[in-house]
Structure formats: structure tokens, C-alpha cells
Design an enzyme around this catalytic site. Structure first.
Site, short mmCIF file in Angstrom:
data_model
loop_
_atom_site.label_atom_id
_atom_site.label_comp_id
_atom_site.label_asym_id
_atom_site.label_seq_id
_atom_site.Cartn_x
_atom_site.Cartn_y
_atom_site.Cartn_z
N ASP A 126 0.86 -1.18 0.00
CA ASP A 126 0.00 0.00 0.00
C ASP A 126 0.89 1.24 0.00
O ASP A 126 2.10 1.14 0.23
CB ASP A 126 -0.89 0.01 1.27
CG ASP A 126 -1.75 1.27 1.37
OD1 ASP A 126 -2.38 1.63 0.36
OD2 ASP A 126 -1.78 1.90 2.43
N SER A 127 0.26 2.40 -0.22
CA SER A 127 1.03 3.65 -0.17
C SER A 127 1.47 3.98 1.26
O SER A 127 2.32 4.84 1.45
CB SER A 127 0.15 4.77 -0.72
OG SER A 127 -1.07 4.82 0.01
N CYS B 130 -4.25 -1.27 -2.02
CA CYS B 130 -4.41 0.18 -2.17
C CYS B 130 -5.35 0.37 -3.35
O CYS B 130 -5.09 -0.17 -4.44
CB CYS B 130 -3.04 0.80 -2.45
SG CYS B 130 -3.08 2.55 -2.89
N GLU C 155 -4.49 9.12 9.45
CA GLU C 155 -3.06 9.06 9.79
C GLU C 155 -2.78 9.81 11.09
O GLU C 155 -1.85 9.49 11.81
CB GLU C 155 -2.21 9.61 8.64
CG GLU C 155 -2.45 8.85 7.36
CD GLU C 155 -1.22 8.21 6.75
OE1 GLU C 155 -0.12 8.62 7.08
OE2 GLU C 155 -1.41 7.29 5.93
N CYS D 197 -11.17 3.36 -0.28
CA CYS D 197 -9.79 3.74 0.04
C CYS D 197 -9.45 2.95 1.28
O CYS D 197 -10.27 2.87 2.21
CB CYS D 197 -9.73 5.24 0.31
SG CYS D 197 -8.17 5.78 1.03
N HIS E 179 -7.79 3.42 3.80
CA HIS E 179 -7.81 4.10 5.10
C HIS E 179 -9.23 4.16 5.69
O HIS E 179 -9.39 4.25 6.90
CB HIS E 179 -7.34 5.55 4.95
CG HIS E 179 -5.86 5.72 4.85
ND1 HIS E 179 -5.12 5.26 3.80
CD2 HIS E 179 -4.97 6.32 5.69
CE1 HIS E 179 -3.85 5.58 3.98
NE2 HIS E 179 -3.74 6.21 5.13
N1 DGL Z 1 -4.21 3.69 0.31
C1 DGL Z 1 -4.74 4.63 -0.64
C2 DGL Z 1 -5.96 4.05 -1.35
O1 DGL Z 1 -6.52 3.04 -0.96
C3 DGL Z 1 -5.11 5.94 0.00
C4 DGL Z 1 -3.97 6.78 0.48
C5 DGL Z 1 -3.21 7.45 -0.63
O2 DGL Z 1 -3.70 8.43 -1.24
O3 DGL Z 1 -2.11 7.00 -0.88
O4 DGL Z 1 -6.37 4.61 -2.35
#
Ligand code: DGL
Length: 274
Positions: A13-14, A76, A155, A187, A189
Site C-alpha cells: 500500500d502507499s 491500495c 493518519e 480507500c 484508510h
Molecule cells: N491507500 C490509498 C488508497 O486506498 C489511500 C492513500 C493514498 O492516497 O495513498 O487509495
């Protein structure tokens, strides 16, 4: 002898969001080992271009391959939207993202065919959820809304904060007026603020966390490919490894607040080398 069934699953993931997918994999297929990579130095992906997200994701896949993973989960939504197809073509490992499983479960859950999607700007701009959902049920109406502030609020750890609720009120007003019956948390998060979203959107809307269905799809994929770990091979020692591109301690603290598993070690690597 080295047994591919015992190899870990690569999940990336990011940043920390993909841990909501890891949590589901741990719950549903506890006999599988995991190598997680969170790109904490380059988060967010949701505001970046397709080319950049593909380049980042490609580097991560190269890194995960050095850890001898047997399959990859793109945990992600943004990377799934932008990079999954390209990486599937380039890589010889089985690979899944979170968007298709999320779209599938939402179209099953929707009773009135009015589905909302909240996600990053990139995921919303790609219209990938709409495409998949209407591919499954053409009569569905799909309404997409970018909610970029949610990522920072998560976050920051403000999961049930009045400020998060106020932001949710503002973002979700439109969805309420549209009378959606199902809402995808598009997303990784967002499942962490599910209770706040629930409070704002109301009890009657089905909330979809794609992580749950992704873990099911992963289990089926491993079985189909005959690379699922057998119960008797259960790995006792260090079944889960975590890597990040920056701020390893911060990641560890966050991870320990949301996972049932106690993470003792998170390693920082230079992802630009891959
Ligand atoms: N993890 C990213 C997603 O699911 C969200 C966070 C980001 O913008 O990197 O799209």
C-alpha cells in the site's frame, strides 16, 4: 526442500491503509505468511498521476519478489485502479487488487441499485468502480466522491473525533441527498473511520469494506493455483514481516493500534533502489 506453498504473500500500500487488508487476511487465512510494504515516504498516491503510481508500484513488486513472495495483493485502491492491469501483464506471479472484490460485493449488497463510492481523487477520476459495477449490473447508478481529507485524519489517529465527523458530514451530504443504499469505502484508510461514516450516513445504508472480499478472493486464488499453505505447515516463527520506505517507528505504533498481532520489527528500505 523449499516449498512454494510456504512462501509469503506480498501485500503493499502507499502507507498504513493496507493494514486493513492485512487484518482481514490474518483473520481469514491465518496459516499464510505475509510480507507487507508501506510506501510511507511517498504517500499519498491518491493525488499522483497514473504514470507515477505505476512506477512506484513496479518498484514495490520488484522488492517483494526479492522476498520470494508467491502472490501479490495490491492493498491500495489507487494503485489497484492505476497499476494492477499493467503489473499483471509484466509479472509472472498471481496478483489481485481491492477494487474488483469491492465492486462485486457492493453490487450483490445493493438492493436499490444506487451505489456510492468514496475514494481518493485518483480512484474517483479513474471511474474504475463505476465501470466494474455497471459491468456486473448495467442498471446500477454509481455516484463517486473524492474525500482526500479522510486520509490525513486517519493518519493523525482522529478516528472518532468531532472534526472527522464534521468533515464526513460535509463530504457525505451529497450521498445522503442522492439516497444511496450502498456505500463503498473505496480507500484502504476509510474502514478505520467506519463508525464515523456509519453515524453520518445512517443505519439503512450498507457499508462495504473491500478488504473483506479481497481476503476471500485471495484464499480462492491460492487454492486454485495450488499454492495455499496447508494447515500442517503452519509457520510459527515470524509469520509477518513489515517494511516501509520511511518512519518505521511511526508505522509500527500505528500498526500495533489496529492489528491484533503485535509487531515488534519494521524495517526501512530504500525503495528507489528497486
Ligand atoms: N491507500 C490509498 C488508497 O486506498 C489511500 C492513500 C493514498 O492516497 O495513498 O487509495
Amino acid at each position: 526442500m523449499y516449498e512454494v506453498r510456504e512462501a509469503p504473500i506480498g501485500v503493499f500500500d502507499s502507507g498504513v491503509g493496507g493494514l486493513t487488508v492485512v487484518r482481514e487476511i490474518m483473520r481469514q487465512i491465518p496459516q499464510e505468511r505475509i510480507v507487507y510494504f508501506g510506501d510511507t515516504a511517498r504517500v499519498p498516491y491518491g493525488t499522483k498521476s497514473r504514470d507515477t503510481v505505476i512506477r512506484y508500484s513496479r518498484q514495490i513488486v520488484r522488492f517483494l519478489k526479492t522476498r520470494n513472495v508467491k502472490a501479490i495483493v495490491i492493498a491500495c485502491n489507487t494503485a489497484s485502479a492505476y497499476a494492477l492491469e499493467t503489473l499483471q501483464e509484466e509479472t509472472d506471479l498471481p496478483m489481485i487488487g481491492v477494487v474488483k472484490p469491492g465492486a462485486r460485493v457492493a453490487s450483490r449488497a445493493s438492493t436499490g441499485g444506487k451505489i456510492g463510492v468514496i475514494a481518493t481523487e485518483a480512484t474517483v477520476g479513474s471511474h474504475i468502480y463505476r465501470e466494474y459495477i455497471q459491468g456486473l449490473k448495467p442498471e446500477s447508478k454509481v455516484f463517486e466522491k473524492a474525500c482526500p481529507l479522510f486520509v490525513s485524519l486517519v493518519e493523525e489517529g482522529w478516528l472518532k473525533d468531532p472534526i472527522t465527523e464534521a468533515v464526513a458530514q460535509r463530504y457525505l451530504q451529497e450521498m445522503k441527498e442522492l439516497h444511496i443504499d450502498t456505500l463503498i469505502l473505496g480507500c484502504t484508510h476509510y474502514p478505520l473511520i467506519q463508525s464515523t461514516v456509519r453515524k453520518v450516513i445512517g443505519e439503512e445504508v450498507a457499508l462495504i469494506n473491500p478488504a473483506y472480499e479481497t481476503a476471500i478472493e485471495l484464499r480462492e486464488l491460492l487454492k486454485r493455483e495450488k499454492i495455499d499453505n496447508q494447515e500442517h505447515h503452519k509457520i510459527e516463527k515470524n509469520p509477518y514481516e513489515f517494511f516501509v520506505s520511511d518512519a518505521a517507528e511511526r508505522f509500527k505504533t500505528f500498526a500495533n493500534s489496529i492489528l491484533d498481532y503485535d509487531i515488534t520489527n519494521t524495517r526501512q528500505i530504500n525503495i528507489e533502489e528497486y
